[in-house]
Design a protein around this motif. Structure first.
Motif, PDB file in Angstrom:
ATOM      1  N   LEU A 205       0.816  -1.216   0.000  1.00 35.72           N
ATOM      2  CA  LEU A 205       0.000   0.000   0.000  1.00 35.72           C
ATOM      3  C   LEU A 205       0.851   1.268   0.000  1.00 35.72           C
ATOM      4  O   LEU A 205       0.302   2.368   0.008  1.00 35.72           O
ATOM      5  N   GLY A 206       2.173   1.111   0.012  1.00 38.01           N
ATOM      6  CA  GLY A 206       3.062   2.256  -0.095  1.00 38.01           C
ATOM      7  C   GLY A 206       3.750   2.666   1.185  1.00 38.01           C
ATOM      8  O   GLY A 206       4.387   3.723   1.223  1.00 38.01           O
ATOM      9  N   MET A 207       3.669   1.854   2.231  1.00 36.86           N
ATOM     10  CA  MET A 207       4.265   2.204   3.521  1.00 36.86           C
ATOM     11  C   MET A 207       5.705   1.696   3.615  1.00 36.86           C
ATOM     12  O   MET A 207       6.008   0.578   3.185  1.00 36.86           O
ATOM     13  N   GLY A 208       6.581   2.516   4.184  1.00 32.94           N
ATOM     14  CA  GLY A 208       7.957   2.112   4.433  1.00 32.94           C
ATOM     15  C   GLY A 208       8.152   1.672   5.870  1.00 32.94           C
ATOM     16  O   GLY A 208       7.219   1.684   6.679  1.00 32.94           O
ATOM     17  N   HIS A 209       9.375   1.291   6.201  1.00 36.53           N
ATOM     18  CA  HIS A 209       9.667   0.832   7.555  1.00 36.53           C
ATOM     19  C   HIS A 209       9.670   1.986   8.556  1.00 36.53           C
ATOM     20  O   HIS A 209       9.986   3.126   8.227  1.00 36.53           O
ATOM     21  N   ARG A 211      10.342   2.915  13.036  1.00 37.12           N
ATOM     22  CA  ARG A 211      11.081   2.516  14.225  1.00 37.12           C
ATOM     23  C   ARG A 211      10.213   2.681  15.473  1.00 37.12           C
ATOM     24  O   ARG A 211       9.157   3.320  15.441  1.00 37.12           O
ATOM     25  N   CYS A 212      10.680   2.104  16.558  1.00 33.69           N
ATOM     26  CA  CYS A 212       9.964   2.205  17.833  1.00 33.69           C
ATOM     27  C   CYS A 212       9.894   3.659  18.280  1.00 33.69           C
ATOM     28  O   CYS A 212      10.919   4.343  18.347  1.00 33.69           O
ATOM     29  N   PRO A 213       8.723   4.181  18.613  1.00 33.41           N
ATOM     30  CA  PRO A 213       8.608   5.593  19.021  1.00 33.41           C
ATOM     31  C   PRO A 213       8.955   5.858  20.480  1.00 33.41           C
ATOM     32  O   PRO A 213       8.984   7.013  20.897  1.00 33.41           O
ATOM     33  N   GLY A 214       9.202   4.822  21.247  1.00 30.73           N
ATOM     34  CA  GLY A 214       9.550   5.034  22.654  1.00 30.73           C
ATOM     35  C   GLY A 214       9.412   3.759  23.457  1.00 30.73           C
ATOM     36  O   GLY A 214       8.493   2.963  23.219  1.00 30.73           O
ATOM     37  N   ARG A 215      10.314   3.542  24.386  1.00 29.11           N
ATOM     38  CA  ARG A 215      10.307   2.323  25.194  1.00 29.11           C
ATOM     39  C   ARG A 215       8.968   2.154  25.899  1.00 29.11           C
ATOM     40  O   ARG A 215       8.449   3.092  26.492  1.00 29.11           O
ATOM     41  N   GLY A 216       8.433   0.935  25.812  1.00 29.27           N
ATOM     42  CA  GLY A 216       7.167   0.611  26.447  1.00 29.27           C
ATOM     43  C   GLY A 216       5.944   0.932  25.616  1.00 29.27           C
ATOM     44  O   GLY A 216       4.837   0.534  25.988  1.00 29.27           O
ATOM     45  N   ARG A 217       6.122   1.612  24.508  1.00 31.39           N
ATOM     46  CA  ARG A 217       4.986   1.929  23.644  1.00 31.39           C
ATOM     47  C   ARG A 217       4.764   0.798  22.636  1.00 31.39           C
ATOM     48  O   ARG A 217       5.678   0.003  22.359  1.00 31.39           O
ATOM     49  N   PRO A 218       3.565   0.689  22.054  1.00 28.24           N
ATOM     50  CA  PRO A 218       3.345  -0.326  21.026  1.00 28.24           C
ATOM     51  C   PRO A 218       4.261  -0.098  19.821  1.00 28.24           C
ATOM     52  O   PRO A 218       4.519   1.044  19.430  1.00 28.24           O
ATOM     53  N   ALA A 219       4.736  -1.168  19.261  1.00 29.62           N
ATOM     54  CA  ALA A 219       5.531  -1.058  18.046  1.00 29.62           C
ATOM     55  C   ALA A 219       4.628  -0.700  16.872  1.00 29.62           C
ATOM     56  O   ALA A 219       3.518  -1.244  16.748  1.00 29.62           O
ATOM     57  N   PRO A 220       5.034   0.191  15.985  1.00 31.16           N
ATOM     58  CA  PRO A 220       4.254   0.429  14.773  1.00 31.16           C
ATOM     59  C   PRO A 220       4.191  -0.852  13.949  1.00 31.16           C
ATOM     60  O   PRO A 220       5.129  -1.648  13.939  1.00 31.16           O
ATOM     61  N   VAL A 221       3.105  -1.057  13.238  1.00 28.15           N
ATOM     62  CA  VAL A 221       2.979  -2.272  12.441  1.00 28.15           C
ATOM     63  C   VAL A 221       4.022  -2.309  11.332  1.00 28.15           C
ATOM     64  O   VAL A 221       4.395  -3.388  10.853  1.00 28.15           O
ATOM     65  N   MET A 222       4.569  -1.149  10.932  1.00 23.18           N
ATOM     66  CA  MET A 222       5.592  -1.124   9.905  1.00 23.18           C
ATOM     67  C   MET A 222       7.003  -1.225  10.484  1.00 23.18           C
ATOM     68  O   MET A 222       7.976  -1.129   9.738  1.00 23.18           O
ATOM     69  N   GLN A 223       7.127  -1.434  11.775  1.00 24.33           N
ATOM     70  CA  GLN A 223       8.427  -1.773  12.352  1.00 24.33           C
ATOM     71  C   GLN A 223       8.724  -3.234  12.028  1.00 24.33           C
ATOM     72  O   GLN A 223       7.825  -4.081  11.979  1.00 24.33           O
ATOM     73  N   GLN A 224       9.989  -3.576  11.820  1.00 23.23           N
ATOM     74  CA  GLN A 224      10.374  -4.960  11.530  1.00 23.23           C
ATOM     75  C   GLN A 224      10.381  -5.775  12.826  1.00 23.23           C
ATOM     76  O   GLN A 224      11.424  -6.165  13.348  1.00 23.23           O
ATOM     77  N   GLN A 225       9.197  -6.068  13.303  1.00 24.65           N
ATOM     78  CA  GLN A 225       9.057  -6.742  14.591  1.00 24.65           C
ATOM     79  C   GLN A 225       9.578  -8.175  14.561  1.00 24.65           C
ATOM     80  O   GLN A 225       9.896  -8.740  15.606  1.00 24.65           O
ATOM     81  N   THR A 226       9.667  -8.762  13.398  1.00 16.91           N
ATOM     82  CA  THR A 226      10.230 -10.106  13.292  1.00 16.91           C
ATOM     83  C   THR A 226      11.668 -10.144  13.791  1.00 16.91           C
ATOM     84  O   THR A 226      12.109 -11.135  14.369  1.00 16.91           O
ATOM     85  N   LEU A 227      12.399  -9.069  13.589  1.00 14.33           N
ATOM     86  CA  LEU A 227      13.815  -9.041  13.943  1.00 14.33           C
ATOM     87  C   LEU A 227      14.098  -8.390  15.274  1.00 14.33           C
ATOM     88  O   LEU A 227      15.210  -8.508  15.801  1.00 14.33           O
ATOM     89  N   GLY A 228      13.142  -7.693  15.860  1.00 16.03           N
ATOM     90  CA  GLY A 228      13.370  -7.083  17.159  1.00 16.03           C
ATOM     91  C   GLY A 228      12.358  -5.994  17.470  1.00 16.03           C
ATOM     92  O   GLY A 228      11.871  -5.315  16.558  1.00 16.03           O
TER      93      GLY A 228
END
Length: 265
Positions: A205-209, A211-228
């Motif tokens: 749909l055109g979204m890029g990667h 990063r985490c916006p802050g410790r303890g916050r939900p990860a964005p779905v476009m963060q590479q959560q598979t790797l960390g």
């Protein structure tokens, strides 16, 4: 995931090989999506084969697959009824590689469609619609559940056999991740599967990667959560509390775990 040498060089054009691809997960590429990959010999018959029946048992308990599949497919039927809504219509097909045992294509397609039709999914903003069409119908992209080796063929990036990817009009989900998830994810396998679908479709749909916006916050779905998760908590949804949830643009230089082998039933 998150998002090689090709076994079929004619299936992946030079334009795709020049596309910018981050580790294990392709960035969006312009242009029309490629046609579904076809195998040789009996491939045409394979792509039109009737899907296996849906079973009520959990799929992971009896799933088996080889390390390298034959690039032949069971294609899912269109969803019925199709969802309404407003915005641009994106049509998608769903397929399961024939070498994967224990995950009927109808069952997989239903789970994918539930994810994409979620009230907090990509359609929540009202700017787009997502509709599953039949295997033989025109589509804007195709979602494949594949063996690790076929993942490398369809992704056309650095072969790792571990991650998932998006390559042009191909949304490629690695069955090894679908069945096993990833270590230290901190959420259920069902949540991780939703993340896989939403992350790779997000690229289409055109979204890029992000990063985490802050410790303890939900990860964005476009963060590479598979790797960390990098201090964030697992999250599979593009929208939270009715708002598009995102983080800073960019990716981490995370190592990719070793290549997956097949799984015996």
């Amino acid at each position: 995931m998150t998002t090689k040498s090709t076994g079929r060089a004619h299936a992946i054009g030079a334009a795709l090989l020049l596309s910018a691809l981050l580790a294990g997960c392709g960035l969006p590429a312009a242009g029309q999506p490629p046609a579904p990959p076809a195998a040789t010999g009996t491939a045409a018959t394979a792509t039109t084969a009737a899907p296996p029946p849906v079973t009520a048992r959990p799929t992971a308990a009896a799933v088996s697959y080889p390390a390298d599949g034959g690039n032949r497919w069971y294609g899912a039927a269109a969803e019925a009824p199709a969802p309404g809504g407003t915005g641009r219509l994106w049509r998608y097909r769903v397929a399961v590689e024939r070498d994967i045992r224990g995950i009927p294509v109808a069952e997989f397609a239903a789970e994918v469609t539930r994810t994409l039709n979620d009230p907090q999914g990509w359609t929540a903003g009202g700017t787009l619609r997502l509709r599953r069409v039949g295997w033989g119908q025109p589509a804007d992209f195709t979602i494949y559940l594949v063996t690790p080796g076929t993942r490398d063929e369809l992704c056309g990036d650095v072969p790792d056999g571990y991650t998932s990817c998006r390559n042009g009009g191909r949304v490629v989900l690695n069955v090894a991740r679908w069945v096993k998830g990833v270590p230290r994810y901190g959420a259920s396998l069902a949540t991780y599967r939703k993340y896989m679908v939403n992350h790779e479709v997000g690229h289409r749909l055109g979204m890029g990667h992000e990063r985490c916006p802050g410790r303890g916050r939900p990860a964005p779905v476009m963060q590479q959560q598979t790797l960390g998760l990098h201090g964030c908590t697992a999250n599979a949804l593009p929208y939270l509390d009715g708002e598009r949830y995102a983080g800073p643009s960019g990716a981490y230089d995370d190592p990719i775990p070793p290549r997956e082998r097949g799984r015996a039933g």
